[in-house]
Design a protein around this motif. Structure first.
Motif, PDB file in Angstrom:
ATOM      1  N   LEU A 354       0.824  -1.205   0.000  1.00 16.59           N
ATOM      2  CA  LEU A 354       0.000   0.000   0.000  1.00 16.59           C
ATOM      3  C   LEU A 354       0.861   1.259   0.000  1.00 16.59           C
ATOM      4  CD1 LEU A 354      -2.747   1.251  -0.088  1.00 16.59           C
ATOM      5  CD2 LEU A 354      -2.953   0.948   2.395  1.00 16.59           C
ATOM      6  N   MET A 355       1.958   1.215   0.758  1.00 17.21           N
ATOM      7  CA  MET A 355       2.861   2.365   0.747  1.00 17.21           C
ATOM      8  C   MET A 355       3.560   2.491  -0.607  1.00 17.21           C
ATOM      9  SD  MET A 355       3.971   5.027   2.242  1.00 17.21           S
ATOM     10  CE  MET A 355       3.729   4.949   4.010  1.00 17.21           C
ATOM     11  N   GLU A 419       2.250  12.733   5.268  1.00 20.48           N
ATOM     12  CA  GLU A 419       1.590  11.591   5.900  1.00 20.48           C
ATOM     13  C   GLU A 419       2.444  10.328   5.782  1.00 20.48           C
ATOM     14  OE1 GLU A 419      -2.434   9.090   5.126  1.00 20.48           O
ATOM     15  OE2 GLU A 419      -2.735  11.235   5.504  1.00 20.48           O
ATOM     16  N   CYS A 420       3.200  10.191   4.705  1.00 19.37           N
ATOM     17  CA  CYS A 420       4.110   9.044   4.580  1.00 19.37           C
ATOM     18  C   CYS A 420       5.113   9.027   5.733  1.00 19.37           C
ATOM     19  CB  CYS A 420       4.865   9.101   3.259  1.00 19.37           C
ATOM     20  SG  CYS A 420       3.852   8.822   1.801  1.00 19.37           S
ATOM     21  N   ILE A 421       5.505  10.200   6.165  1.00 15.33           N
ATOM     22  CA  ILE A 421       6.489  10.313   7.249  1.00 15.33           C
ATOM     23  C   ILE A 421       5.821  10.136   8.604  1.00 15.33           C
ATOM     24  CG2 ILE A 421       8.146  11.909   8.334  1.00 15.33           C
ATOM     25  CD1 ILE A 421       8.549  13.111   5.518  1.00 15.33           C
ATOM     26  N   GLY A 422       4.557  10.487   8.694  1.00 19.79           N
ATOM     27  CA  GLY A 422       3.841  10.303   9.945  1.00 19.79           C
ATOM     28  C   GLY A 422       4.034  11.480  10.885  1.00 19.79           C
ATOM     29  N   HIS A 544      -9.618  10.552  -7.107  1.00 19.91           N
ATOM     30  CA  HIS A 544      -8.953   9.600  -6.231  1.00 19.91           C
ATOM     31  C   HIS A 544      -7.919  10.308  -5.371  1.00 19.91           C
ATOM     32  CE1 HIS A 544     -10.759   6.167  -8.223  1.00 19.91           C
ATOM     33  NE2 HIS A 544     -10.312   6.584  -9.396  1.00 19.91           N
ATOM     34  N   GLN A 545      -7.663   9.734  -4.205  1.00 22.02           N
ATOM     35  CA  GLN A 545      -6.518  10.167  -3.410  1.00 22.02           C
ATOM     36  C   GLN A 545      -5.250   9.585  -4.035  1.00 22.02           C
ATOM     37  OE1 GLN A 545      -6.804  12.271  -1.081  1.00 22.02           O
ATOM     38  NE2 GLN A 545      -8.869  12.111  -0.233  1.00 22.02           N
ATOM     39  N   TYR A 546      -4.097  10.132  -3.665  1.00 23.06           N
ATOM     40  CA  TYR A 546      -2.852   9.477  -4.037  1.00 23.06           C
ATOM     41  C   TYR A 546      -2.832   8.087  -3.406  1.00 23.06           C
ATOM     42  CZ  TYR A 546      -0.927  13.882  -5.781  1.00 23.06           C
ATOM     43  OH  TYR A 546      -0.699  15.032  -6.493  1.00 23.06           O
ATOM     44  N   GLY A 547      -2.273   7.141  -4.140  1.00 19.65           N
ATOM     45  CA  GLY A 547      -2.205   5.776  -3.622  1.00 19.65           C
ATOM     46  C   GLY A 547      -3.336   4.897  -4.120  1.00 19.65           C
ATOM     47  N   ALA A 548      -4.053   5.359  -5.156  1.00 19.34           N
ATOM     48  CA  ALA A 548      -5.132   4.557  -5.727  1.00 19.34           C
ATOM     49  C   ALA A 548      -4.776   4.113  -7.142  1.00 19.34           C
ATOM     50  CB  ALA A 548      -6.441   5.346  -5.717  1.00 19.34           C
TER      51      ALA A 548
END
Length: 565
Positions: A354-355, A419-422, A544-548
């Motif tokens: 997913l990442m 968000e990838c970094i958190g 879509h969001q990124y990651g779709a």
């Protein structure tokens, strides 16, 4: 418990050592912004600036040094301060910057980011300059504003030979001189611009600032001298040595060059009222000003102010494309670098499906933005080299499309990278909050999204031949991807329908932007990149969001290609 902690606890009878710090990524420092960016290297060669590769390699290494990257943080932590008067009570209108800001400016000017294509015109000059500006903007964006305005003012002033002879040698100087003294005493000059007013904003024809002729030929050869009275609501880089200003002359809205100091050495009454309190771009001072009979010289013909300054506006909009593309690359670098070091549930983030989908999607967006930007850089080169007349038309449409689309895509891109970094990505000690706050700026400055879309419609209406040139550019990628071919035909059908064009403008320009980006990638990028872009952007339904990304995309190859180092 690890052996290291056990050993430490033998010497820690009070239990002060609570844990071992692990699984925390190292910062991305001391890397080459050019050699670690495959897409940038390929674009430089593809668009005609292969001759600049060695210099770009050097510049990329210098830009990625830890001490140089730190300047960006410092320039935004210690923001500009403003003094209206000195301690003797004299009006001074001085903005003071942290030394880090001046170091960034010195580097940008010495590298010719403000003037190199005008100083050394040759094939690929604008492409090479765009590559430098792209890397420099990843370090810090705010100081790029006066650099851009100075760069963009040069072709505007070249159209007024008397002023050009007096001002351009120092404007194009490679010496940065921030001293607050008359232009005649300085080694190098920077230029700002002051167009918008409270009541009008982008509608500059609503300007009320008045220009009164005071001398027909008091400057250089035949220059007309005016005094300007009024206000400007958004003047960035108010410490510039002169400004291109719009004001109402008897013959209509006109363009003027307004110096910070009068030729006799007295202070010109352009008075700063306050500095803007901005959410982003804080290293760059932006101000509200009043003009109280400020001396200025007309540039171009009276009543033709918009036509005169439009060349400058076109260049600043192009730099917005570069800056937003750079912001995407900087955010992507941080996300990729973090995820290749950070483990969750025992596996590196870059190995989790997913990442991988998210990271690959962010990388596609970044590469597409760069590809379109560098293609427009080549169009600028072709325009000034006068090698392909049709490039003027492509540039006319492509810059408005690119400025609209790339700049509007950047804020969501910055957020997803964060968000990838958190949680660590939200911390002010990192670069991510600055990238996020900077992300909306270029979409608003130099004409917001609606202004760009209306400009596209205006170009199509006033210069109908821009559309055949636009589709000729898309046709270069024809028959390379069935989804792309179908998408282009649907776009042609949509543009033939002239009903409710203004209402539909965003949808049309969205589609034009995606088609133009897809064409560039189909012609230049690896198949795993162009196929992923076409299938995810042109063939999907809805938002879509990124990651779709759809299934069976080469996400690992995309991530590896984009990885910084």
């Amino acid at each position: 418990m690890s052996e290291k902690v056990k050993l430490m606890n033998e010497f820690d009878s009070y239990g002060a050592v609570t844990h071992e710090v692990s699984n925390q990524p190292q910062d991305l420092l001391d890397y080459n912004l050019f050699t670690t960016d495959i897409a940038l290297q390929e674009a430089v060669t593809r668009e005609g600036a292969a001759w600049a590769t060695d210099e770009l390699d050097r510049f990329g290494a210098e830009s990625g040094r830890a001490d140089y990257l730190a300047l960006g943080q410092l320039a935004n932590k210690y923001i500009p301060e403003f003094d209206t008067h000195d301690h003797h009570g004299h009006r001074v209108d001085v903005v003071r910057f942290h030394p880090a800001y001046h170091q960034l400016m010195q580097k940008a000017i010495s590298e010719g980011l403000h003037a190199s294509p005008w100083l050394h015109p040759q094939a690929g000059a604008h492409v090479a300059r765009a590559a430098r500006f792209y890397m420099q903007s990843q370090v810090e964006a705010g100081h790029g504003c006066p650099v851009t305005m100075t760069f963009a003012a040069i072709p505007c002033l070249q159209a007024q030979p008397d002023l050009a002879a007096q001002w351009l040698p120092k404007i194009m100087s490679l010496e940065y001189d921030p001293r607050n003294i008359p232009a005649a005493q300085k080694k190098g000059l920077t230029i700002g611009m002051a167009m918008t007013e409270k009541q009008g904003g982008s509608d500059v024809r609503a300007n009320t600032t008045r220009a009164i002729l005071v001398a027909a030929s008091s400057y250089a050869d035949g220059g007309q001298t005016y005094e300007l009275t009024g206000h400007k609501y958004f003047v960035s880089a108010p410490m510039s040595d002169a400004f291109l200003v719009l004001a109402q002359a008897p013959g209509g809205l006109s363009c003027f060059l307004l110096p910070r100091w009068r030729p006799d050495g007295s202070k010109n009454p352009l008075q700063i009222q306050r500095l803007k309190k901005k959410m982003g771009n804080v290293s760059n001072a932006s101000s509200e000003t009043e003009l109280r009979g400020a001396l200025a010289w007309m540039v171009g013909k009276e009543g033709r102010g918009v036509a005169t300054i439009i060349e400058m506006v076109a260049m600043t909009r192009f730099d917005c494309m570069i800056g937003s593309s750079a912001g995407m690359r900087a955010a992507l670098n941080q996300a990729l670098h973090h995820c290749r070091q950070r483990k969750t549930f025992g596996t590196l983030l870059t190995e989790q499906p997913l990442m991988q989908n998210v990271l690959a999607d962010l990388a596609l967006e970044s590469e597409a933005a760069l590809a379109l930007t560098m293609r427009m850089a080549r169009a600028i080169d072709n325009r000034y080299q006068r090698t392909q007349p049709s490039e003027d038309l492509l540039l006319r449409l492509g810059t408005a499309i690119g400025k609209y689309w790339i700049c509007k895509r950047t804020p969501q891109h910055a957020y997803e990278a964060m968000e990838c970094i958190g949680g660590s990505g939200v911390m002010e000690e990192t670069v991510m909050p600055r990238l996020y706050r900077e992300a909306p700026v270029n979409a608003i400055w130099e004409g917001s999204g609606n202004v760009q879309c209306l400009d596209v419609l205006r170009a199509i209406s006033k210069t109908p031949e821009v559309l055949p040139v636009f589709f000729a550019e898309l046709d270069k990628a024809k028959m390379q991807h069935i989804v792309f071919d179908r998408y282009v035909e649907q776009l042609k059908t949509a543009l033939r329908d002239t009903t409710d064009l203004e209402y539909r403008a965003r949808d049309l320009v969205d589609r034009m932007a995606l088609a133009l980006q897809a064409a560039q990638l189909l012609m230049s990028a690896p198949v795993f990149v162009s196929d992923a872009f076409c299938r995810s952007r042109l063939d999907s339904q809805g938002h879509h969001q990124y990651g779709a990304l759809p299934r069976h995309i080469g996400v690992k190859s995309i991530i590896e290609r984009a990885m910084p180092g």
